[in-house]
Scaffold this motif. Structure first.
Motif, PDB file in Angstrom:
ATOM      1  N   MET A 166       0.816  -1.207   0.000  1.00 26.32           N
ATOM      2  CA  MET A 166       0.000   0.000   0.000  1.00 26.32           C
ATOM      3  C   MET A 166       0.852   1.261   0.000  1.00 26.32           C
ATOM      4  O   MET A 166       0.425   2.313  -0.490  1.00 26.32           O
ATOM      5  CB  MET A 166      -0.952   0.007   1.197  1.00 26.32           C
ATOM      6  CG  MET A 166      -2.070  -1.018   1.091  1.00 26.32           C
ATOM      7  SD  MET A 166      -2.957  -1.001  -0.494  1.00 26.32           S
ATOM      8  CE  MET A 166      -3.638   0.655  -0.491  1.00 26.32           C
ATOM      9  N   GLN A 167       2.059   1.192   0.521  1.00 20.12           N
ATOM     10  CA  GLN A 167       2.977   2.327   0.421  1.00 20.12           C
ATOM     11  C   GLN A 167       3.260   2.628  -1.047  1.00 20.12           C
ATOM     12  O   GLN A 167       3.267   3.797  -1.468  1.00 20.12           O
ATOM     13  CB  GLN A 167       4.269   2.026   1.175  1.00 20.12           C
ATOM     14  CG  GLN A 167       4.102   1.958   2.684  1.00 20.12           C
ATOM     15  CD  GLN A 167       5.255   1.282   3.378  1.00 20.12           C
ATOM     16  OE1 GLN A 167       6.362   1.213   2.836  1.00 20.12           O
ATOM     17  NE2 GLN A 167       5.034   0.767   4.578  1.00 20.12           N
ATOM     18  N   LYS A 168       3.451   1.583  -1.837  1.00 20.69           N
ATOM     19  CA  LYS A 168       3.690   1.770  -3.270  1.00 20.69           C
ATOM     20  C   LYS A 168       2.430   2.252  -3.986  1.00 20.69           C
ATOM     21  O   LYS A 168       2.494   3.028  -4.937  1.00 20.69           O
ATOM     22  CB  LYS A 168       4.216   0.477  -3.888  1.00 20.69           C
ATOM     23  CG  LYS A 168       5.631   0.111  -3.436  1.00 20.69           C
ATOM     24  CD  LYS A 168       6.117  -1.161  -4.081  1.00 20.69           C
ATOM     25  CE  LYS A 168       7.606  -1.383  -3.798  1.00 20.69           C
ATOM     26  NZ  LYS A 168       7.912  -1.550  -2.379  1.00 20.69           N
ATOM     27  N   VAL A 169       1.267   1.797  -3.502  1.00 20.16           N
ATOM     28  CA  VAL A 169       0.005   2.239  -4.093  1.00 20.16           C
ATOM     29  C   VAL A 169      -0.184   3.741  -3.895  1.00 20.16           C
ATOM     30  O   VAL A 169      -0.598   4.460  -4.820  1.00 20.16           O
ATOM     31  CB  VAL A 169      -1.179   1.459  -3.478  1.00 20.16           C
ATOM     32  CG1 VAL A 169      -2.508   2.138  -3.817  1.00 20.16           C
ATOM     33  CG2 VAL A 169      -1.177   0.023  -3.978  1.00 20.16           C
ATOM     34  N   VAL A 170       0.103   4.236  -2.697  1.00 20.00           N
ATOM     35  CA  VAL A 170      -0.056   5.667  -2.432  1.00 20.00           C
ATOM     36  C   VAL A 170       0.938   6.477  -3.263  1.00 20.00           C
ATOM     37  O   VAL A 170       0.599   7.559  -3.771  1.00 20.00           O
ATOM     38  CB  VAL A 170       0.101   5.961  -0.927  1.00 20.00           C
ATOM     39  CG1 VAL A 170       0.187   7.459  -0.668  1.00 20.00           C
ATOM     40  CG2 VAL A 170      -1.070   5.369  -0.153  1.00 20.00           C
ATOM     41  N   LEU A 171       2.143   5.987  -3.428  1.00 15.45           N
ATOM     42  CA  LEU A 171       3.105   6.662  -4.307  1.00 15.45           C
ATOM     43  C   LEU A 171       2.560   6.737  -5.728  1.00 15.45           C
ATOM     44  O   LEU A 171       2.716   7.753  -6.413  1.00 15.45           O
ATOM     45  CB  LEU A 171       4.441   5.921  -4.292  1.00 15.45           C
ATOM     46  CG  LEU A 171       5.286   6.081  -3.023  1.00 15.45           C
ATOM     47  CD1 LEU A 171       6.492   5.149  -3.073  1.00 15.45           C
ATOM     48  CD2 LEU A 171       5.751   7.523  -2.858  1.00 15.45           C
ATOM     49  N   TRP A 172       1.931   5.676  -6.171  1.00 12.69           N
ATOM     50  CA  TRP A 172       1.306   5.645  -7.495  1.00 12.69           C
ATOM     51  C   TRP A 172       0.186   6.681  -7.557  1.00 12.69           C
ATOM     52  O   TRP A 172       0.076   7.442  -8.522  1.00 12.69           O
ATOM     53  CB  TRP A 172       0.770   4.241  -7.738  1.00 12.69           C
ATOM     54  CG  TRP A 172       0.037   4.029  -9.037  1.00 12.69           C
ATOM     55  CD1 TRP A 172       0.036   4.847 -10.128  1.00 12.69           C
ATOM     56  CD2 TRP A 172      -0.795   2.916  -9.373  1.00 12.69           C
ATOM     57  NE1 TRP A 172      -0.745   4.314 -11.129  1.00 12.69           N
ATOM     58  CE2 TRP A 172      -1.261   3.134 -10.686  1.00 12.69           C
ATOM     59  CE3 TRP A 172      -1.169   1.767  -8.694  1.00 12.69           C
ATOM     60  CZ2 TRP A 172      -2.099   2.216 -11.331  1.00 12.69           C
ATOM     61  CZ3 TRP A 172      -2.004   0.864  -9.343  1.00 12.69           C
ATOM     62  CH2 TRP A 172      -2.470   1.087 -10.640  1.00 12.69           C
ATOM     63  N   GLN A 173      -0.622   6.719  -6.513  1.00  7.51           N
ATOM     64  CA  GLN A 173      -1.769   7.633  -6.478  1.00  7.51           C
ATOM     65  C   GLN A 173      -1.362   9.084  -6.670  1.00  7.51           C
ATOM     66  O   GLN A 173      -2.055   9.851  -7.349  1.00  7.51           O
ATOM     67  CB  GLN A 173      -2.488   7.466  -5.141  1.00  7.51           C
ATOM     68  CG  GLN A 173      -3.653   8.415  -4.934  1.00  7.51           C
ATOM     69  CD  GLN A 173      -4.234   8.293  -3.536  1.00  7.51           C
ATOM     70  OE1 GLN A 173      -4.065   7.288  -2.863  1.00  7.51           O
ATOM     71  NE2 GLN A 173      -4.925   9.321  -3.096  1.00  7.51           N
ATOM     72  N   ILE A 174      -0.233   9.481  -6.072  1.00  6.62           N
ATOM     73  CA  ILE A 174       0.170  10.884  -6.146  1.00  6.62           C
ATOM     74  C   ILE A 174       1.151  11.170  -7.277  1.00  6.62           C
ATOM     75  O   ILE A 174       1.544  12.317  -7.470  1.00  6.62           O
ATOM     76  CB  ILE A 174       0.796  11.339  -4.802  1.00  6.62           C
ATOM     77  CG1 ILE A 174       2.061  10.538  -4.497  1.00  6.62           C
ATOM     78  CG2 ILE A 174      -0.212  11.220  -3.674  1.00  6.62           C
ATOM     79  CD1 ILE A 174       2.780  10.988  -3.236  1.00  6.62           C
TER      80      ILE A 174
ATOM     81  N   MET B  73      -6.954   4.380  -9.312  1.00  7.67           N
ATOM     82  CA  MET B  73      -6.825   5.103  -8.054  1.00  7.67           C
ATOM     83  C   MET B  73      -7.972   6.074  -7.847  1.00  7.67           C
ATOM     84  O   MET B  73      -8.364   6.357  -6.712  1.00  7.67           O
ATOM     85  CB  MET B  73      -5.481   5.832  -7.991  1.00  7.67           C
ATOM     86  CG  MET B  73      -4.276   4.904  -7.912  1.00  7.67           C
ATOM     87  SD  MET B  73      -4.454   3.584  -6.675  1.00  7.67           S
ATOM     88  CE  MET B  73      -4.810   4.513  -5.189  1.00  7.67           C
ATOM     89  N   SER B  74      -8.546   6.567  -8.932  1.00  4.07           N
ATOM     90  CA  SER B  74      -9.730   7.418  -8.812  1.00  4.07           C
ATOM     91  C   SER B  74     -10.881   6.635  -8.184  1.00  4.07           C
ATOM     92  O   SER B  74     -11.582   7.136  -7.292  1.00  4.07           O
ATOM     93  CB  SER B  74     -10.144   7.941 -10.186  1.00  4.07           C
ATOM     94  OG  SER B  74     -11.333   8.700 -10.102  1.00  4.07           O
ATOM     95  N   HIS B  75     -11.062   5.390  -8.625  1.00 10.11           N
ATOM     96  CA  HIS B  75     -12.121   4.549  -8.065  1.00 10.11           C
ATOM     97  C   HIS B  75     -11.857   4.240  -6.592  1.00 10.11           C
ATOM     98  O   HIS B  75     -12.774   4.245  -5.768  1.00 10.11           O
ATOM     99  CB  HIS B  75     -12.218   3.239  -8.846  1.00 10.11           C
ATOM    100  CG  HIS B  75     -12.735   3.395 -10.232  1.00 10.11           C
ATOM    101  ND1 HIS B  75     -12.630   2.421 -11.200  1.00 10.11           N
ATOM    102  CD2 HIS B  75     -13.376   4.434 -10.843  1.00 10.11           C
ATOM    103  CE1 HIS B  75     -13.168   2.845 -12.320  1.00 10.11           C
ATOM    104  NE2 HIS B  75     -13.624   4.061 -12.135  1.00 10.11           N
ATOM    105  N   VAL B  76     -10.583   3.967  -6.279  1.00  8.39           N
ATOM    106  CA  VAL B  76     -10.235   3.627  -4.901  1.00  8.39           C
ATOM    107  C   VAL B  76     -10.467   4.818  -3.970  1.00  8.39           C
ATOM    108  O   VAL B  76     -11.013   4.670  -2.871  1.00  8.39           O
ATOM    109  CB  VAL B  76      -8.772   3.150  -4.811  1.00  8.39           C
ATOM    110  CG1 VAL B  76      -8.347   2.979  -3.350  1.00  8.39           C
ATOM    111  CG2 VAL B  76      -8.594   1.829  -5.554  1.00  8.39           C
ATOM    112  N   THR B  77     -10.057   6.004  -4.405  1.00  5.89           N
ATOM    113  CA  THR B  77     -10.234   7.186  -3.551  1.00  5.89           C
ATOM    114  C   THR B  77     -11.717   7.520  -3.366  1.00  5.89           C
ATOM    115  O   THR B  77     -12.118   7.987  -2.296  1.00  5.89           O
ATOM    116  CB  THR B  77      -9.488   8.408  -4.125  1.00  5.89           C
ATOM    117  OG1 THR B  77      -9.864   8.603  -5.501  1.00  5.89           O
ATOM    118  CG2 THR B  77      -7.980   8.196  -4.066  1.00  5.89           C
ATOM    119  N   GLN B  78     -12.519   7.264  -4.391  1.00  2.00           N
ATOM    120  CA  GLN B  78     -13.965   7.462  -4.238  1.00  2.00           C
ATOM    121  C   GLN B  78     -14.529   6.495  -3.213  1.00  2.00           C
ATOM    122  O   GLN B  78     -15.422   6.848  -2.425  1.00  2.00           O
ATOM    123  CB  GLN B  78     -14.658   7.262  -5.589  1.00  2.00           C
ATOM    124  CG  GLN B  78     -14.410   8.383  -6.596  1.00  2.00           C
ATOM    125  CD  GLN B  78     -14.938   8.052  -7.977  1.00  2.00           C
ATOM    126  OE1 GLN B  78     -15.876   7.286  -8.118  1.00  2.00           O
ATOM    127  NE2 GLN B  78     -14.329   8.619  -9.004  1.00  2.00           N
TER     128      GLN B  78
END
Length: 211
Positions: free
Chosen positions: A113-121, A128-133
Protein backbone atom coordinates in the motif's frame (compact mmCIF):
# COMPACT_ATOMS: atom_id res chain seq x y z
CA UNK A 1 -5.86 -42.65 3.36
CA UNK A 2 -9.00 -41.04 2.00
CA UNK A 3 -8.95 -40.44 -1.71
CA UNK A 4 -9.04 -36.81 -2.75
CA UNK A 5 -12.08 -35.88 -4.79
CA UNK A 6 -12.19 -33.32 -7.58
CA UNK A 7 -13.69 -30.10 -6.24
CA UNK A 8 -15.07 -28.96 -9.55
CA UNK A 9 -14.60 -26.21 -12.06
CA UNK A 10 -15.92 -23.53 -9.70
CA UNK A 11 -13.23 -24.21 -7.10
CA UNK A 12 -10.55 -24.27 -9.79
CA UNK A 13 -11.74 -20.87 -10.96
CA UNK A 14 -11.74 -19.48 -7.42
CA UNK A 15 -8.23 -20.74 -6.78
CA UNK A 16 -6.97 -19.22 -10.01
CA UNK A 17 -8.66 -15.90 -9.31
CA UNK A 18 -7.14 -15.83 -5.83
CA UNK A 19 -3.69 -16.59 -7.27
CA UNK A 20 -4.01 -13.67 -9.68
CA UNK A 21 -5.25 -11.29 -6.96
CA UNK A 22 -2.41 -12.21 -4.61
CA UNK A 23 0.12 -11.95 -7.44
CA UNK A 24 -0.76 -8.28 -7.83
CA UNK A 25 0.62 -7.72 -4.33
CA UNK A 26 3.78 -9.71 -5.05
CA UNK A 27 4.49 -7.72 -8.20
CA UNK A 28 3.74 -4.44 -6.41
CA UNK A 29 6.21 -5.24 -3.65
CA UNK A 30 8.97 -6.39 -6.00
CA UNK A 31 8.56 -4.06 -8.98
CA UNK A 32 6.30 -1.21 -7.92
CA UNK A 33 3.19 -0.04 -9.74
CA UNK A 34 5.02 0.27 -13.07
CA UNK A 35 5.53 -3.50 -12.98
CA UNK A 36 1.80 -4.25 -12.87
CA UNK A 37 1.58 -5.74 -16.35
CA UNK A 38 -0.42 -8.69 -17.62
CA UNK A 39 2.81 -10.59 -18.28
CA UNK A 40 4.25 -10.00 -14.80
CA UNK A 41 1.05 -10.79 -12.91
CA UNK A 42 0.16 -13.94 -14.89
CA UNK A 43 3.75 -15.19 -14.72
CA UNK A 44 3.87 -14.66 -10.95
CA UNK A 45 0.56 -16.50 -10.57
CA UNK A 46 1.73 -19.27 -12.89
CA UNK A 47 -1.41 -19.14 -15.03
CA UNK A 48 -2.32 -18.32 -18.62
CA UNK A 49 -2.47 -14.55 -19.15
CA UNK A 50 -5.80 -14.93 -20.97
CA UNK A 51 -7.45 -15.85 -17.67
CA UNK A 52 -7.10 -12.25 -16.47
CA UNK A 53 -9.59 -11.05 -19.07
CA UNK A 54 -11.70 -14.21 -18.70
CA UNK A 55 -12.15 -13.82 -14.94
CA UNK A 56 -11.75 -10.06 -14.37
CA UNK A 57 -12.62 -8.42 -17.69
CA UNK A 58 -9.32 -6.56 -17.81
CA UNK A 59 -6.16 -6.01 -15.80
CA UNK A 60 -7.40 -2.75 -14.26
CA UNK A 61 -10.34 -4.54 -12.64
CA UNK A 62 -7.97 -7.15 -11.20
CA UNK A 63 -5.61 -4.51 -9.77
CA UNK A 64 -8.51 -2.51 -8.33
CA UNK A 65 -9.90 -5.60 -6.56
CA UNK A 66 -6.53 -6.23 -4.95
CA UNK A 67 -6.02 -2.62 -3.84
CA UNK A 68 -9.51 -2.34 -2.34
CA UNK A 69 -8.95 -5.59 -0.44
CA UNK A 70 -5.81 -4.14 1.17
CA UNK A 71 -6.66 -0.46 1.55
CA UNK A 72 -6.97 0.60 5.19
CA UNK A 73 -9.72 3.17 4.67
CA UNK A 74 -11.83 0.93 2.43
CA UNK A 75 -11.68 -1.84 5.04
CA UNK A 76 -12.39 0.60 7.89
CA UNK A 77 -15.46 1.94 6.09
CA UNK A 78 -17.07 -1.50 6.15
CA UNK A 79 -17.04 -1.42 9.97
CA UNK A 80 -17.58 2.30 10.47
CA UNK A 81 -21.37 2.46 10.31
CA UNK A 82 -21.79 -0.08 13.11
CA UNK A 83 -18.96 1.44 15.15
CA UNK A 84 -20.46 4.92 14.90
CA UNK A 85 -23.88 3.61 15.84
CA UNK A 86 -22.46 1.88 18.90
CA UNK A 87 -20.56 5.02 19.91
CA UNK A 88 -23.32 7.57 19.24
CA UNK A 89 -23.05 8.92 22.78
CA UNK A 90 -19.26 9.21 22.55
CA UNK A 91 -17.40 12.15 21.03
CA UNK A 92 -16.42 11.55 17.41
CA UNK A 93 -12.96 12.73 18.46
CA UNK A 94 -12.29 9.34 19.98
CA UNK A 95 -13.46 7.60 16.81
CA UNK A 96 -11.25 9.58 14.45
CA UNK A 97 -8.31 9.38 16.86
CA UNK A 98 -8.50 5.59 16.82
CA UNK A 99 -8.74 5.56 13.02
CA UNK A 100 -5.69 7.78 12.59
CA UNK A 101 -3.52 5.95 15.12
CA UNK A 102 -4.42 2.67 13.40
CA UNK A 103 -3.62 4.26 10.04
CA UNK A 104 -0.07 4.96 11.23
CA UNK A 105 0.42 1.36 12.35
CA UNK A 106 -1.24 -0.35 9.39
CA UNK A 107 0.29 1.82 6.68
CA UNK A 108 3.72 1.45 8.24
CA UNK A 109 3.50 -2.33 7.92
CA UNK A 110 1.98 -2.54 4.44
CA UNK A 111 4.72 -2.16 1.81
CA UNK A 112 2.32 -2.83 -1.06
CA UNK A 113 0.00 0.00 0.00
CA UNK A 114 2.98 2.33 0.42
CA UNK A 115 3.69 1.77 -3.27
CA UNK A 116 0.00 2.24 -4.09
CA UNK A 117 -0.06 5.67 -2.43
CA UNK A 118 3.11 6.66 -4.31
CA UNK A 119 1.31 5.65 -7.49
CA UNK A 120 -1.77 7.63 -6.48
CA UNK A 121 0.17 10.88 -6.15
CA UNK A 122 2.51 10.30 -9.09
CA UNK A 123 0.14 10.20 -12.05
CA UNK A 124 -3.55 10.22 -13.01
CA UNK A 125 -5.09 6.76 -12.77
CA UNK A 126 -8.63 5.52 -13.27
CA UNK A 127 -7.95 2.73 -10.79
CA UNK A 128 -6.83 5.10 -8.05
CA UNK A 129 -9.73 7.42 -8.81
CA UNK A 130 -12.12 4.55 -8.07
CA UNK A 131 -10.23 3.63 -4.90
CA UNK A 132 -10.23 7.19 -3.55
CA UNK A 133 -13.96 7.46 -4.24
CA UNK A 134 -14.43 4.30 -2.20
CA UNK A 135 -12.36 5.81 0.62
CA UNK A 136 -14.59 8.88 0.63
CA UNK A 137 -17.51 6.76 1.80
CA UNK A 138 -15.91 6.91 5.24
CA UNK A 139 -16.11 10.71 5.13
CA UNK A 140 -19.83 10.71 4.40
CA UNK A 141 -20.44 8.39 7.35
CA UNK A 142 -18.18 10.12 9.85
CA UNK A 143 -18.73 13.80 9.03
CA UNK A 144 -22.51 13.38 9.03
CA UNK A 145 -22.25 12.52 12.73
CA UNK A 146 -19.48 14.98 13.63
CA UNK A 147 -21.44 17.85 11.99
CA UNK A 148 -24.25 17.28 14.48
CA UNK A 149 -21.84 17.18 17.38
CA UNK A 150 -19.98 20.33 16.30
CA UNK A 151 -22.99 22.33 15.10
CA UNK A 152 -22.54 26.04 15.77
CA UNK A 153 -18.82 25.66 16.45
CA UNK A 154 -16.26 27.37 14.22
CA UNK A 155 -14.37 24.14 13.54
CA UNK A 156 -13.36 22.89 10.09
CA UNK A 157 -12.88 19.24 11.00
CA UNK A 158 -12.66 18.22 7.34
CA UNK A 159 -9.60 20.42 6.80
CA UNK A 160 -7.95 19.27 10.03
CA UNK A 161 -8.60 15.62 9.13
CA UNK A 162 -7.21 16.13 5.63
CA UNK A 163 -3.94 17.48 7.00
CA UNK A 164 -3.63 14.64 9.52
CA UNK A 165 -4.36 11.85 7.03
CA UNK A 166 -2.02 13.30 4.41
CA UNK A 167 0.67 13.99 7.00
CA UNK A 168 0.55 10.40 8.20
CA UNK A 169 0.95 9.10 4.65
CA UNK A 170 3.94 11.34 4.03
CA UNK A 171 5.70 10.70 7.33
CA UNK A 172 5.40 6.93 6.97
CA UNK A 173 6.75 7.07 3.42
CA UNK A 174 9.55 9.37 4.56
CA UNK A 175 10.50 6.92 7.33
CA UNK A 176 10.74 4.07 4.82
CA UNK A 177 12.70 5.78 2.07
CA UNK A 178 14.76 8.59 3.58
CA UNK A 179 17.65 8.06 6.00
CA UNK A 180 17.21 11.29 7.93
CA UNK A 181 15.20 12.81 10.73
CA UNK A 182 12.09 14.91 10.12
CA UNK A 183 11.92 18.11 12.16
CA UNK A 184 14.60 16.49 14.32
CA UNK A 185 12.40 13.45 15.02
CA UNK A 186 13.70 10.03 14.05
CA UNK A 187 10.43 8.71 12.65
CA UNK A 188 12.10 5.45 11.62
CA UNK A 189 11.99 4.42 15.29
CA UNK A 190 9.06 3.38 17.46
CA UNK A 191 9.80 6.25 19.84
CA UNK A 192 9.69 8.72 16.97
CA UNK A 193 6.36 7.43 15.69
CA UNK A 194 4.97 7.51 19.23
CA UNK A 195 5.69 11.24 19.25
CA UNK A 196 3.69 11.59 16.02
CA UNK A 197 0.80 9.63 17.54
CA UNK A 198 0.81 11.87 20.60
CA UNK A 199 0.79 14.92 18.32
CA UNK A 200 -2.29 13.55 16.51
CA UNK A 201 -4.05 13.13 19.85
CA UNK A 202 -3.09 16.66 20.94
CA UNK A 203 -4.27 18.25 17.68
CA UNK A 204 -7.64 16.51 17.86
CA UNK A 205 -8.07 17.38 21.54
CA UNK A 206 -7.38 21.04 20.83
CA UNK A 207 -9.62 21.01 17.74
CA UNK A 208 -12.67 19.72 19.57
CA UNK A 209 -14.51 21.58 22.29
CA UNK A 210 -14.21 20.00 25.75
CA UNK A 211 -15.70 16.49 25.63
Amino acid sequence: MARKTYQGEKNDKNRTMNKLIQSVGVVLEKKGYTGLTIANISSTAGVDRKLISTYFGNINNLIEIYIKSKDYWVAATEQAEQSLANAKDTSTRHFIEELLINQIDQFGLNEEMQKVVLWQISEPSEIMSHVTQEREKMSSLFFAQSDKELAGKDIDLRAVSSLLVAGIYYLVLHSKTTDSTFCEIDISTEAGMDRIKNAVRTILKQTYPTD
